[in-house]
Design a protein around this motif. Structure first.
Motif, PDB file in Angstrom:
ATOM      1  N   SER A  53      42.858 -10.871  35.607  1.00  0.00           N
ATOM      2  CA  SER A  53      42.374 -10.135  34.440  1.00  0.00           C
ATOM      3  C   SER A  53      40.882  -9.857  34.477  1.00  0.00           C
ATOM      4  N   TYR A  54      40.162 -10.460  35.444  1.00  0.00           N
ATOM      5  CA  TYR A  54      38.715 -10.262  35.472  1.00  0.00           C
ATOM      6  C   TYR A  54      38.187 -10.074  36.891  1.00  0.00           C
ATOM      7  N   PHE A  55      37.977  -8.825  37.260  1.00  0.00           N
ATOM      8  CA  PHE A  55      37.258  -8.479  38.479  1.00  0.00           C
ATOM      9  C   PHE A  55      36.708  -7.073  38.275  1.00  0.00           C
ATOM     10  N   PRO A  56      35.555  -6.965  37.568  1.00  0.00           N
ATOM     11  CA  PRO A  56      35.004  -5.662  37.168  1.00  0.00           C
ATOM     12  C   PRO A  56      34.676  -4.748  38.339  1.00  0.00           C
ATOM     13  N   LYS A  57      34.548  -3.467  38.040  1.00  0.00           N
ATOM     14  CA  LYS A  57      34.228  -2.479  39.060  1.00  0.00           C
ATOM     15  C   LYS A  57      32.890  -2.771  39.725  1.00  0.00           C
ATOM     16  N   SER A  58      31.939  -3.305  38.956  1.00  0.00           N
ATOM     17  CA  SER A  58      30.622  -3.624  39.529  1.00  0.00           C
ATOM     18  C   SER A  58      30.737  -4.681  40.624  1.00  0.00           C
ATOM     19  N   HIS A  59      31.703  -5.597  40.475  1.00  0.00           N
ATOM     20  CA  HIS A  59      31.924  -6.626  41.490  1.00  0.00           C
ATOM     21  C   HIS A  59      32.542  -6.004  42.745  1.00  0.00           C
ATOM     22  N   LEU A  60      33.455  -5.056  42.534  1.00  0.00           N
ATOM     23  CA  LEU A  60      34.070  -4.347  43.667  1.00  0.00           C
ATOM     24  C   LEU A  60      33.038  -3.506  44.420  1.00  0.00           C
ATOM     25  N   LYS A  61      32.081  -2.957  43.674  1.00  0.00           N
ATOM     26  CA  LYS A  61      31.045  -2.135  44.306  1.00  0.00           C
ATOM     27  C   LYS A  61      30.165  -2.960  45.235  1.00  0.00           C
ATOM     28  N   VAL A  62      29.951  -4.233  44.902  1.00  0.00           N
ATOM     29  CA  VAL A  62      29.181  -5.115  45.781  1.00  0.00           C
ATOM     30  C   VAL A  62      29.915  -5.275  47.111  1.00  0.00           C
ATOM     31  N   ILE A  63      31.229  -5.470  47.049  1.00  0.00           N
ATOM     32  CA  ILE A  63      32.028  -5.602  48.273  1.00  0.00           C
ATOM     33  C   ILE A  63      31.959  -4.306  49.081  1.00  0.00           C
ATOM     34  N   ARG A  64      32.050  -3.194  48.379  1.00  0.00           N
ATOM     35  CA  ARG A  64      31.994  -1.902  49.054  1.00  0.00           C
ATOM     36  C   ARG A  64      30.646  -1.715  49.741  1.00  0.00           C
ATOM     37  N   LYS A  65      29.570  -2.148  49.091  1.00  0.00           N
ATOM     38  CA  LYS A  65      28.236  -2.006  49.669  1.00  0.00           C
ATOM     39  C   LYS A  65      28.100  -2.837  50.945  1.00  0.00           C
ATOM     40  N   ILE A  66      28.693  -4.023  50.930  1.00  0.00           N
ATOM     41  CA  ILE A  66      28.657  -4.883  52.116  1.00  0.00           C
ATOM     42  C   ILE A  66      29.401  -4.210  53.273  1.00  0.00           C
ATOM     43  N   ILE A  67      30.542  -3.586  52.969  1.00  0.00           N
ATOM     44  CA  ILE A  67      31.299  -2.854  53.989  1.00  0.00           C
ATOM     45  C   ILE A  67      30.490  -1.670  54.500  1.00  0.00           C
ATOM     46  N   ASP A  68      29.773  -0.995  53.583  1.00  0.00           N
ATOM     47  CA  ASP A  68      28.909   0.125  53.977  1.00  0.00           C
ATOM     48  C   ASP A  68      27.832  -0.322  54.966  1.00  0.00           C
ATOM     49  N   PHE A  69      27.276  -1.510  54.724  1.00  0.00           N
ATOM     50  CA  PHE A  69      26.250  -2.040  55.629  1.00  0.00           C
ATOM     51  C   PHE A  69      26.782  -2.125  57.060  1.00  0.00           C
ATOM     52  N   THR A  70      28.000  -2.648  57.209  1.00  0.00           N
ATOM     53  CA  THR A  70      28.560  -2.819  58.559  1.00  0.00           C
ATOM     54  C   THR A  70      28.772  -1.474  59.243  1.00  0.00           C
ATOM     55  N   SER A  71      29.142  -0.455  58.469  1.00  0.00           N
ATOM     56  CA  SER A  71      29.387   0.869  59.053  1.00  0.00           C
ATOM     57  C   SER A  71      28.099   1.572  59.449  1.00  0.00           C
ATOM     58  N   LYS A  72      26.969   1.088  58.903  1.00  0.00           N
ATOM     59  CA  LYS A  72      25.675   1.722  59.191  1.00  0.00           C
ATOM     60  C   LYS A  72      24.813   0.892  60.143  1.00  0.00           C
ATOM     61  N   GLY A  73      25.441  -0.087  60.833  1.00  0.00           N
ATOM     62  CA  GLY A  73      24.745  -0.799  61.887  1.00  0.00           C
ATOM     63  C   GLY A  73      24.232  -2.177  61.552  1.00  0.00           C
ATOM     64  N   THR A  74      24.341  -2.592  60.289  1.00  0.00           N
ATOM     65  CA  THR A  74      23.901  -3.939  59.916  1.00  0.00           C
ATOM     66  C   THR A  74      24.929  -4.963  60.366  1.00  0.00           C
ATOM     67  N   LYS A  75      24.466  -6.045  61.006  1.00  0.00           N
ATOM     68  CA  LYS A  75      25.366  -7.141  61.362  1.00  0.00           C
ATOM     69  C   LYS A  75      25.543  -8.030  60.133  1.00  0.00           C
ATOM     70  N   VAL A  76      26.773  -8.221  59.718  1.00  0.00           N
ATOM     71  CA  VAL A  76      27.061  -9.031  58.533  1.00  0.00           C
ATOM     72  C   VAL A  76      27.822 -10.282  58.949  1.00  0.00           C
ATOM     73  N   TYR A  77      27.254 -11.440  58.616  1.00  0.00           N
ATOM     74  CA  TYR A  77      27.913 -12.728  58.861  1.00  0.00           C
ATOM     75  C   TYR A  77      28.338 -13.306  57.520  1.00  0.00           C
ATOM     76  N   TYR A  78      29.616 -13.552  57.359  1.00  0.00           N
ATOM     77  CA  TYR A  78      30.133 -14.189  56.141  1.00  0.00           C
ATOM     78  C   TYR A  78      30.441 -15.645  56.491  1.00  0.00           C
ATOM     79  N   LEU A  79      29.623 -16.566  55.963  1.00  0.00           N
ATOM     80  CA  LEU A  79      29.835 -17.994  56.181  1.00  0.00           C
ATOM     81  C   LEU A  79      30.508 -18.570  54.946  1.00  0.00           C
ATOM     82  N   THR A  80      31.590 -19.278  55.130  1.00  0.00           N
ATOM     83  CA  THR A  80      32.380 -19.751  53.996  1.00  0.00           C
ATOM     84  C   THR A  80      31.720 -20.924  53.272  1.00  0.00           C
TER      85      THR A  80
END
Length: 282
Positions: A53-80
């Motif tokens: 019931s709670y995952f606002p569009k603004s939160h989804l946009k953050v995920i989208r921005k991270i994906i955009d970074f990878t497509s534009k050459g930024t190396k993204v490391y997600y450490l759990t």
């Protein structure tokens, strides 16, 4: 808008999917920078407290921005971290410029940086997860209540007040835990010969050099995007603690909306396709 070029950015404890997350402010920050490397050091998506019931569009946009970074050459490391520990079964997975892991060692101009979330030092997480999860829910609602109180204080012309910081500062066990956490991290880093040790988890942003009889290291903590709204930036051989409150990026609102116009359905499909790719590789 001209974006700042940064060699390395470290973020942690974003807690997407919770009431306390400042996703809009984080998105503004991400839209203002162009990093070569982005390290997401744990608790980015809060799977512990995930609710349909709670995952606002603004939160989804953050995920989208991270994906955009990878497509534009930024190396993204997600450490759990502990709140997204369910992803640890996929540790070692990488596709394109994105890599998922538990810890990371980076060479920064000849110096070694040891990066991990830090929940391994937390006994409550390791041995009493139900207590830690209950505490997480309580913390989220405390932050929500705190926001309402601060809204009222703002209307009255008063300074904002942080319940959690007051509790951390007044409870001796909390103060000792933070001190012990920092000591343990730095002692291990010195023992292993690392020049930097970078953690998250305790929501206490800091950059400090620690020395003991065996050597010295620099301890860094990226803080969080619940209360402190902070990040670590490394550029030209220097570390900086970025604070959103002191450096609010100027955003062209119209351009900001155009850059981030993506429906929830489209983004969900994108994430689903990435997840299927991960599953195939594992």
């Amino acid at each position: 808008m001209k974006k700042r070029k940064i060699e390395l950015v470290v973020l942690s404890d974003v807690h997407l999917g919770t009431y306390g997350c400042h996703a809009k402010e984080l998105l503004q920050y991400l839209n203002s920078i162009k990093p070569k490397i982005l390290v997401l050091n744990g608790d980015i998506i809060d799977i512990w407290q995930f609710r349909k019931s709670y995952f606002p569009k603004s939160h989804l946009k953050v995920i989208r921005k991270i994906i955009d970074f990878t497509s534009k050459g930024t190396k993204v490391y997600y450490l759990t971290g502990n709140h997204d520990e369910m992803l640890r079964k996929f540790s070692g997975t990488n596709f394109g410029n994105f890599k998922l892991d538990d810890k990371l060692v980076l060479d920064l101009d000849g110096s070694q940086a040891w990066i991990f979330h830090g929940d391994v030092f937390d006994a409550s997480v390791q041995h009493s997860k139900w207590i830690a999860k209950l505490g997480g829910w309580g913390y989220d609602y405390l932050i929500l209540l705190n926001r309402f109180i601060n809204w009222c204080l703002h209307k009255l012309g008063k300074e904002p007040y942080s319940f959690s910081k007051k509790i951390k500062g007044s409870v001796k066990k909390a103060v000792k835990f933070i001190s012990d956490f920092e000591t343990t991290a730095t002692e291990l880093a010195i023992e292993k010969g690392y020049d930097y040790v970078i953690c998250g988890h305790i929501h206490e942003p800091k950059i400090t050099e620690i020395e003991n009889k065996h050597g010295k290291t620099m301890y860094l903590n990226s803080g969080d995007w619940i209360e402190n709204l902070t990040a670590l930036e490394y550029n030209k051989k220097r570390w900086k603690l970025y604070r959103y409150a002191d450096n609010k990026p100027e955003i062209d609102e119209e351009l900001f909306e155009m850059e981030n116009m993506l429906s929830q359905t489209d983004l969900t499909q994108m994430l689903f396709s990435q997840t299927r790719l991960v599953s195939r590789r594992n």
